[in-house]
Design a protein around this motif. Structure first.
Motif, PDB file in Angstrom:
ATOM      1  N   UNK A 137       0.840  -1.209   0.000  1.00 51.86           N
ATOM      2  CA  UNK A 137       0.000   0.000   0.000  1.00 51.86           C
ATOM      3  C   UNK A 137       0.865   1.245   0.000  1.00 51.86           C
ATOM      4  N   UNK A 138       1.937   1.229   0.827  1.00 50.57           N
ATOM      5  CA  UNK A 138       2.815   2.404   0.905  1.00 50.57           C
ATOM      6  C   UNK A 138       3.445   2.687  -0.450  1.00 50.57           C
ATOM      7  N   UNK A 139       3.945   1.644  -1.123  1.00 50.14           N
ATOM      8  CA  UNK A 139       4.637   1.865  -2.401  1.00 50.14           C
ATOM      9  C   UNK A 139       3.653   2.317  -3.476  1.00 50.14           C
ATOM     10  N   UNK A 140       2.469   1.654  -3.552  1.00 51.98           N
ATOM     11  CA  UNK A 140       1.503   2.017  -4.592  1.00 51.98           C
ATOM     12  C   UNK A 140       1.008   3.439  -4.394  1.00 51.98           C
ATOM     13  N   UNK A 141       0.704   3.818  -3.147  1.00 54.00           N
ATOM     14  CA  UNK A 141       0.186   5.172  -2.944  1.00 54.00           C
ATOM     15  C   UNK A 141       1.280   6.214  -3.194  1.00 54.00           C
ATOM     16  N   UNK A 142       2.558   5.854  -2.942  1.00 49.41           N
ATOM     17  CA  UNK A 142       3.634   6.804  -3.263  1.00 49.41           C
ATOM     18  C   UNK A 142       3.762   6.988  -4.768  1.00 49.41           C
ATOM     19  N   UNK A 143       3.604   5.879  -5.534  1.00 55.19           N
ATOM     20  CA  UNK A 143       3.602   6.016  -7.002  1.00 55.19           C
ATOM     21  C   UNK A 143       2.460   6.921  -7.439  1.00 55.19           C
ATOM     22  N   UNK A 144       1.296   6.775  -6.804  1.00 56.53           N
ATOM     23  CA  UNK A 144       0.157   7.621  -7.165  1.00 56.53           C
ATOM     24  C   UNK A 144       0.452   9.090  -6.858  1.00 56.53           C
ATOM     25  N   UNK A 145       1.190   9.364  -5.749  1.00 57.97           N
ATOM     26  CA  UNK A 145       1.499  10.759  -5.400  1.00 57.97           C
ATOM     27  C   UNK A 145       2.275  11.428  -6.524  1.00 57.97           C
ATOM     28  N   UNK A 146       3.312  10.746  -7.032  1.00 64.06           N
ATOM     29  CA  UNK A 146       4.178  11.432  -7.992  1.00 64.06           C
ATOM     30  C   UNK A 146       3.609  11.433  -9.399  1.00 64.06           C
ATOM     31  N   UNK A 147       2.456  10.781  -9.625  1.00 67.89           N
ATOM     32  CA  UNK A 147       1.891  10.798 -10.975  1.00 67.89           C
ATOM     33  C   UNK A 147       0.561  11.546 -11.058  1.00 67.89           C
ATOM     34  N   UNK A 148       0.090  12.148  -9.963  1.00 69.55           N
ATOM     35  CA  UNK A 148      -1.208  12.835 -10.028  1.00 69.55           C
ATOM     36  C   UNK A 148      -1.083  14.193 -10.697  1.00 69.55           C
ATOM     37  N   UNK A 149      -2.181  14.646 -11.310  1.00 72.46           N
ATOM     38  CA  UNK A 149      -2.206  15.985 -11.882  1.00 72.46           C
ATOM     39  C   UNK A 149      -2.709  17.000 -10.873  1.00 72.46           C
ATOM     40  N   UNK A 150      -3.698  16.619 -10.076  1.00 76.06           N
ATOM     41  CA  UNK A 150      -4.298  17.522  -9.107  1.00 76.06           C
ATOM     42  C   UNK A 150      -3.538  17.434  -7.784  1.00 76.06           C
ATOM     43  N   UNK A 151      -3.116  18.580  -7.248  1.00 76.25           N
ATOM     44  CA  UNK A 151      -2.282  18.585  -6.040  1.00 76.25           C
ATOM     45  C   UNK A 151      -3.020  17.987  -4.844  1.00 76.25           C
ATOM     46  N   UNK A 152      -4.346  18.225  -4.751  1.00 75.63           N
ATOM     47  CA  UNK A 152      -5.092  17.703  -3.602  1.00 75.63           C
ATOM     48  C   UNK A 152      -5.157  16.180  -3.652  1.00 75.63           C
ATOM     49  N   UNK A 153      -5.313  15.619  -4.863  1.00 80.76           N
ATOM     50  CA  UNK A 153      -5.318  14.158  -4.974  1.00 80.76           C
ATOM     51  C   UNK A 153      -3.971  13.580  -4.533  1.00 80.76           C
ATOM     52  N   UNK A 154      -2.890  14.221  -5.002  1.00 83.12           N
ATOM     53  CA  UNK A 154      -1.566  13.767  -4.589  1.00 83.12           C
ATOM     54  C   UNK A 154      -1.391  13.812  -3.085  1.00 83.12           C
ATOM     55  N   UNK A 155      -1.923  14.877  -2.479  1.00 82.92           N
ATOM     56  CA  UNK A 155      -1.813  15.047  -1.025  1.00 82.92           C
ATOM     57  C   UNK A 155      -2.548  13.934  -0.284  1.00 82.92           C
ATOM     58  N   UNK A 156      -3.749  13.583  -0.782  1.00 85.56           N
ATOM     59  CA  UNK A 156      -4.517  12.531  -0.101  1.00 85.56           C
ATOM     60  C   UNK A 156      -3.797  11.187  -0.221  1.00 85.56           C
ATOM     61  N   UNK A 157      -3.203  10.911  -1.392  1.00 85.33           N
ATOM     62  CA  UNK A 157      -2.438   9.669  -1.527  1.00 85.33           C
ATOM     63  C   UNK A 157      -1.204   9.689  -0.630  1.00 85.33           C
ATOM     64  N   UNK A 158      -0.615  10.872  -0.455  1.00 82.99           N
ATOM     65  CA  UNK A 158       0.553  10.973   0.430  1.00 82.99           C
ATOM     66  C   UNK A 158       0.156  10.658   1.876  1.00 82.99           C
ATOM     67  N   UNK A 159      -1.048  11.094   2.277  1.00 78.70           N
ATOM     68  CA  UNK A 159      -1.507  10.780   3.632  1.00 78.70           C
ATOM     69  C   UNK A 159      -1.698   9.270   3.788  1.00 78.70           C
TER      70      UNK A 159
END
Lengths: 171, 102
Positions: free
Chosen positions: A11-33
């Motif tokens: 989960x940690x690795x997949x959500x980190x991949x999602x953080x660095x590939x998002x277009x919307x900053x808020x989406x990236x932030x939620x995946x980072x959390x």
């Protein structure tokens, strides 16, 4: 226990991949959390309950709230999505991804010597951490308080809305 | 008793750090660059916790405490710079602030 650890690591690795590939900053932030919460579970399994609590309270709580405040203050409109589309090209990931992959492969190659060594996980209580922190590392605690004060002063100075300097053209 | 290969946690930390590095290098939005720096700091913290739990000493957790303090100071200054940059250049593109003039 092993299954939970592997699941949470995935989960940690997949959500980190999602953080660095998002277009919307808020989406990236939620995946980072999500990533930080998963890492907190890993800390708990590794026998560090105090640090797991700090990870949730300070990282996922305080620091991420700072990001949310700033994204709200920037008040990014619809044009930010278009900007992001213009900046974000998947082929930009090829070069950095290749270089980082080489570094990672070297790290994993270096880890092969530790293959046979296993850690018996025991829990280190917050009391032990506190005794160490305010005993051996007392000077470091004082220095980090000075660092936080410097960060506070710098953020106050830089965060002023009307900065009295020469007005400059848009670059 | 759970026992775990010590390389497992270190490889996890390495993967997270590499992902943060890719984010810093590939993204142009300053907010995403700051988030990637947070990922890298957190990965360093994972390595400290793994080492601390291997030697059964609280020192690794103390080091994580320092990383946490440093990340808080860094992110407050970084986000203040983002606000200042947005009010000057009206964009979050890291390339817009490429001219160092006073």
């Amino acid at each position: 226990m092993y299954f939970i650890l592997y699941l949470v690591s995935a989960i940690a690795i997949i959500s980190t991949v999602m953080v660095i590939t998002r277009l919307n900053a808020v989406h990236g932030l939620l995946y980072l959390i999500v990533s930080l919460l998963a890492v907190a579970v890993i800390f708990y399994i590794l026998g560090a309950p105090f640090v797991a609590a700090l990870e949730v309270i300070i990282y996922a709580g305080a620091i991420m709230v700072l990001f949310v405040f700033v994204i709200m203050m920037l008040n990014l409109g619809a044009h930010s999505a278009q900007d992001e589309h213009r900046w974000y090209k998947p082929r930009m990931f090829i070069g950095p991804g290749f270089l980082a992959l080489i570094l990672l492969a070297e790290t994993i190659y270096a880890m092969r010597y530790t293959g046979g060594i296993r850690t018996n996980l025991i829990s280190i209580s917050p009391q032990q951490v506190g005794m160490e922190l305010y005993g051996t590392y007392l000077l470091g605690v004082e220095l980090s308080s000075i660092l936080l004060l410097a960060g506070l002063v710098a953020a106050y100075h830089l965060g002023r809305r009307h900065y009295h300097a020469q007005p400059r053209e848009r670059v | 008793m759970v026992n775990l290969p010590v390389g497992y946690g270190l490889i996890l930390a390495g993967v997270l750090f590499a992902l943060g590095l890719v984010g810093v290098l590939a993204r142009r939005n300053v907010v995403f660059i700051l988030m990637s720096i947070e990922i890298m700091l957190n990965a360093a913290g994972v390595a400290f916790i793994v080492a601390g739990s291997h030697w059964r000493q609280p020192d690794g957790q103390v080091m994580f405490f320092y990383i946490l303090t440093m990340a808080a100071a860094e992110v407050s200054v970084g986000l203040a710079l983002v606000l200042q940059m947005h009010s000057r250049f009206k964009t979050l593109d890291a390339d817009a602030a490429s001219r160092m003039r006073g």
